[in-house]
Structures are given as structure tokens and as C-alpha cells.
Design a protein around this motif. Sequence first.
Motif, PDB file in Angstrom:
ATOM      1  N   ILE A   1       0.840  -1.197   0.000  1.00 50.98           N
ATOM      2  CA  ILE A   1       0.000   0.000   0.000  1.00 50.98           C
ATOM      3  C   ILE A   1       0.875   1.246   0.000  1.00 50.98           C
ATOM      4  N   ARG A   2       1.738   1.335   1.007  1.00 53.23           N
ATOM      5  CA  ARG A   2       2.655   2.481   1.092  1.00 53.23           C
ATOM      6  C   ARG A   2       3.803   2.134   2.031  1.00 53.23           C
ATOM      7  N   ALA A   3       4.818   2.998   2.031  1.00 53.94           N
ATOM      8  CA  ALA A   3       5.956   2.834   2.939  1.00 53.94           C
ATOM      9  C   ALA A   3       6.137   4.106   3.753  1.00 53.94           C
ATOM     10  N   GLU A   4       6.218   3.943   5.054  1.00 59.41           N
ATOM     11  CA  GLU A   4       6.589   5.069   5.912  1.00 59.41           C
ATOM     12  C   GLU A   4       8.099   5.037   6.044  1.00 59.41           C
ATOM     13  N   THR A   5       8.751   6.106   5.617  1.00 60.00           N
ATOM     14  CA  THR A   5      10.211   6.077   5.579  1.00 60.00           C
ATOM     15  C   THR A   5      10.820   7.365   6.117  1.00 60.00           C
ATOM     16  N   VAL A   6      11.975   7.199   6.738  1.00 60.22           N
ATOM     17  CA  VAL A   6      12.731   8.340   7.250  1.00 60.22           C
ATOM     18  C   VAL A   6      14.209   8.061   7.015  1.00 60.22           C
ATOM     19  N   ALA A   7      14.941   9.081   6.680  1.00 62.27           N
ATOM     20  CA  ALA A   7      16.381   8.914   6.478  1.00 62.27           C
ATOM     21  C   ALA A   7      17.049   8.590   7.815  1.00 62.27           C
ATOM     22  N   TYR A   8      18.033   7.712   7.772  1.00 63.41           N
ATOM     23  CA  TYR A   8      18.751   7.315   8.994  1.00 63.41           C
ATOM     24  C   TYR A   8      19.255   8.542   9.752  1.00 63.41           C
ATOM     25  N   LYS A   9      19.865   9.474   9.041  1.00 68.53           N
ATOM     26  CA  LYS A   9      20.438  10.662   9.674  1.00 68.53           C
ATOM     27  C   LYS A   9      19.366  11.468  10.392  1.00 68.53           C
ATOM     28  N   ASP A  10      18.201  11.633   9.750  1.00 67.34           N
ATOM     29  CA  ASP A  10      17.125  12.420  10.363  1.00 67.34           C
ATOM     30  C   ASP A  10      16.593  11.748  11.621  1.00 67.34           C
ATOM     31  N   LEU A  11      16.464  10.431  11.581  1.00 61.27           N
ATOM     32  CA  LEU A  11      15.968   9.709  12.758  1.00 61.27           C
ATOM     33  C   LEU A  11      16.951   9.819  13.917  1.00 61.27           C
ATOM     34  N   VAL A  12      18.228   9.650  13.633  1.00 58.52           N
ATOM     35  CA  VAL A  12      19.247   9.697  14.688  1.00 58.52           C
ATOM     36  C   VAL A  12      19.340  11.095  15.291  1.00 58.52           C
ATOM     37  N   GLU A  13      19.274  12.105  14.449  1.00 59.50           N
ATOM     38  CA  GLU A  13      19.389  13.485  14.945  1.00 59.50           C
ATOM     39  C   GLU A  13      18.224  13.865  15.857  1.00 59.50           C
ATOM     40  N   ASN A  14      17.051  13.242  15.634  1.00 53.46           N
ATOM     41  CA  ASN A  14      15.878  13.569  16.444  1.00 53.46           C
ATOM     42  C   ASN A  14      15.681  12.606  17.602  1.00 53.46           C
ATOM     43  N   GLY A  15      16.387  11.475  17.565  1.00 60.74           N
ATOM     44  CA  GLY A  15      16.420  10.587  18.711  1.00 60.74           C
ATOM     45  C   GLY A  15      15.238   9.658  18.893  1.00 60.74           C
ATOM     46  N   ALA A  16      14.178   9.837  18.104  1.00 54.24           N
ATOM     47  CA  ALA A  16      13.003   8.965  18.226  1.00 54.24           C
ATOM     48  C   ALA A  16      12.128   9.136  16.995  1.00 54.24           C
ATOM     49  N   MET A  17      11.352   8.098  16.669  1.00 51.01           N
ATOM     50  CA  MET A  17      10.492   8.148  15.493  1.00 51.01           C
ATOM     51  C   MET A  17       9.410   9.218  15.652  1.00 51.01           C
ATOM     52  N   ASN A  18       8.827   9.329  16.842  1.00 58.45           N
ATOM     53  CA  ASN A  18       7.775  10.326  17.054  1.00 58.45           C
ATOM     54  C   ASN A  18       8.298  11.742  16.873  1.00 58.45           C
ATOM     55  N   ALA A  19       9.516  11.979  17.359  1.00 56.10           N
ATOM     56  CA  ALA A  19      10.106  13.320  17.221  1.00 56.10           C
ATOM     57  C   ALA A  19      10.347  13.644  15.755  1.00 56.10           C
ATOM     58  N   ALA A  20      10.790  12.641  14.980  1.00 62.43           N
ATOM     59  CA  ALA A  20      11.007  12.836  13.545  1.00 62.43           C
ATOM     60  C   ALA A  20       9.681  13.079  12.828  1.00 62.43           C
ATOM     61  N   LYS A  21       8.611  12.403  13.272  1.00 56.74           N
ATOM     62  CA  LYS A  21       7.283  12.600  12.673  1.00 56.74           C
ATOM     63  C   LYS A  21       6.778  14.017  12.921  1.00 56.74           C
ATOM     64  N   GLU A  22       6.989  14.513  14.128  1.00 59.34           N
ATOM     65  CA  GLU A  22       6.521  15.859  14.477  1.00 59.34           C
ATOM     66  C   GLU A  22       7.156  16.924  13.596  1.00 59.34           C
ATOM     67  N   LYS A  23       8.367  16.648  13.123  1.00 57.62           N
ATOM     68  CA  LYS A  23       9.062  17.602  12.249  1.00 57.62           C
ATOM     69  C   LYS A  23       8.801  17.330  10.764  1.00 57.62           C
ATOM     70  N   GLY A  24       7.932  16.361  10.493  1.00 56.26           N
ATOM     71  CA  GLY A  24       7.590  16.066   9.110  1.00 56.26           C
ATOM     72  C   GLY A  24       8.674  15.332   8.339  1.00 56.26           C
ATOM     73  N   LEU A  25       9.551  14.657   9.080  1.00 49.61           N
ATOM     74  CA  LEU A  25      10.665  13.966   8.429  1.00 49.61           C
ATOM     75  C   LEU A  25      10.328  12.524   8.059  1.00 49.61           C
ATOM     76  N   VAL A  26       9.231  12.021   8.628  1.00 47.55           N
ATOM     77  CA  VAL A  26       8.774  10.673   8.271  1.00 47.55           C
ATOM     78  C   VAL A  26       7.757  10.819   7.145  1.00 47.55           C
ATOM     79  N   ARG A  27       8.083  10.272   5.985  1.00 43.51           N
ATOM     80  CA  ARG A  27       7.275  10.467   4.786  1.00 43.51           C
ATOM     81  C   ARG A  27       6.446   9.219   4.462  1.00 43.51           C
ATOM     82  N   SER A  28       5.322   9.435   3.824  1.00 49.22           N
ATOM     83  CA  SER A  28       4.513   8.335   3.312  1.00 49.22           C
ATOM     84  C   SER A  28       4.782   8.245   1.812  1.00 49.22           C
ATOM     85  N   GLU A  29       5.410   7.150   1.398  1.00 53.80           N
ATOM     86  CA  GLU A  29       5.829   7.005  -0.002  1.00 53.80           C
ATOM     87  C   GLU A  29       5.034   5.894  -0.689  1.00 53.80           C
ATOM     88  N   GLY A  30       4.761   6.094  -1.976  1.00 49.83           N
ATOM     89  CA  GLY A  30       3.981   5.135  -2.742  1.00 49.83           C
ATOM     90  C   GLY A  30       4.821   4.182  -3.565  1.00 49.83           C
TER      91      GLY A  30
END
Length: 363
Positions: free
Chosen positions: A317-346
Amino acid sequence: MLRAGIVGLPNVGKSTLFNAIVGNAKAQAANFPFCTIEPNVGIVAVPDDRLNVLAKISSSKDIVPARVEFVDIAGLVKGASKGEGLGNQFLANIREVDAIVHVVRCFENDDIIHVSGKVDPLDDAEVINLELCLADLAQAEKRVERARKDMRTKKELQTEVEALDKIVAALNLGKPARSVVLTAEEELAIKAMGFMTRKPVIYAANVNDDELATGNEFVEKVRAIAKEEGAEVVVISAQVESELVELPEEERSEFLESLGVTEGGLQSLIRATYGLLGLQTYFTTGPQETRAWTIQKGMLAPQAAGVIHTDFERGFIRAETVAYKDLVENGAMNAAKEKGLVRSEGKEYVVNEGDVMLFRFNV
């Protein structure tokens, strides 16, 4: 799983290197030819510090690295293509791997016998390359003759015949099959033949420990050969690798630094092999496990999902993806989501090196 075959003349350090990089003693390393008869196989984890970082973020119970299978193939000699030195058996083993690690002796040591009586990387490499070319040529000529006859009733064989004609012409000139440019259809038609000289090659220049950082004149000769072929060169020391295996993990970096290098032969070989084969890594991570997955560069998200399970690709259906660097810099998946760094890709998303992904799919 990526399979890399370690080949070379007898007594160039293949089995010693194999023993070291797989961290066990399955292969017998001895000062005489053909101490390896059956191919020894070792599966090794791909070193990747990113796994530990992701596992810490996700509080993962398990870490599952990507893996590479190394096959230690017995020493080839002149005449192997005609069966010398159990050549037929050894050549068959090479046809089954994805890439060839061609170990070339680049050190002097009077205590270790050289099969031809002198250390000469040019001659050594030429013996192996010629035997592989001759074996491929015999295989290609036999197959094209039969395919040409069968083509009278099976027109679909025309593509295969055209591809084989090109390969035979190159091999007759002493050029490897990988030097031939084929169409996608031609490539598919001859894929099952497993031509050895069409496989990507990494030359592993085996030096003494004190020359690991600087190399030597032998290494420069190997580099000249590789440049002409469009191949890679990795300078390794089977001696150093053997010593690394005996050291605790925390002391290995210090030992390598004392020799003027930052990584061992395993990391160098895997990185070079990944580059040659156009491979890259993406990650999945969660409380249960953090895992590395190996895919071809350019793969779309559904194909990458299919590496985990075919159902993932079929029902993508889709992939939720975040760059390794962005995830590490924010320290958690939720924090990366709040900044819009976790994308929904088709379905058209091209997976990038180091992407951290979660797939949504229908069963």
C-alpha cells in the motif's frame, strides 16, 4: 544473500584470509597446494555501526545484520580449464557465486612456497584469468553450436545465439565476457550459463602487515591490471586478519590504527563488493528487532518490501520512511514525525541508502 568466491593460485593466502574473515577455522591453511579440496563456506555479518544506533533508539531486543557468504575455492593452476589440479571441480564452484575475490600474492616470504617459484602478480593474475577465459570459451562454443541447431525450430533462441557470438568473439581475443555489452534481453538469455569472466572481480592484494597502509610495487602492478579491466582493488593482509580474530573487539581498532589503517579486510571487501554489484542497505526497526536488508540500487519501495516477503510486495500500500540521519538526529520516530521527516511514499518511490522503513500492505 550475496555470495563471493575467493579464488587465486595455491599459497597466495586464500584460506588464511577466509579463516580470518569468517572468524573460524573450518579451512585448513597449510604450506602446500590443494589443502582446500571441497569449497569451504562461511556466512559473515556485514559490519554496520548504524544497527546499534537504531537498536538503541527502538530498544530492540535483537539485531539482525545483513550477511555475506564467502566461498573459499581451492587454488587454481595452469591447465585448470582442461582439468589440471582438479580444475573442473573448482571452476564449477566459481560459476555459482555472484562476485569473485581474486587474491594475488603481493609479499615476499621464502618460507612460503610459490607455485611458480617466484612472486609475480602479473603472471599470477594472468594464469587465473586465462584459465577462466578458456573455460568460459569452451562452455560458450559448445552451447552456441547446439543453440544454432535448435534455432531452426525454436526461433526464440536467436537472442541467445547473438549474445553468445559476441561473448565467443571477446573470449577468443583473451577478453573477459564482462567486456561485452549486451542488451537486457541478451543478458537474460545467457544468465543461466554463469560465465565466470562476466562476474564482477575484486583483486585482493595480499601484503605483509607492515605494508598494509602503504602497499608496495606488487600492489601497483595489481592496480594496473584492475584499471585495465575496470575492476576494484582492495589491499589486505591475511596475516593481519588472522591476528585480528584473536583480539577482543575493543582492541581491534587500536591494533589497526597502529598499522596506519582504519578498517580490516572484511569491511573493505564487503564495501567494494557492494559497490561493484550495485547493492545498498535499508533498515527496519522496532521493539522486537532492528534489521538490515540488502537490495539493488534503484529498487522501488514495493520491490524492497518483497525482499522481506513476497506478500509485502504483492499487497503493498505504502511505505513510511525516514532517512537514517534524520531519525538519529531527532532521537526517536515520534520526534522525527513531528518535524515532518517521516514520509509516506507510494509505489514509485526509489529507496535510498540508509532509509529506515515501515511497510503497509494488504494480505
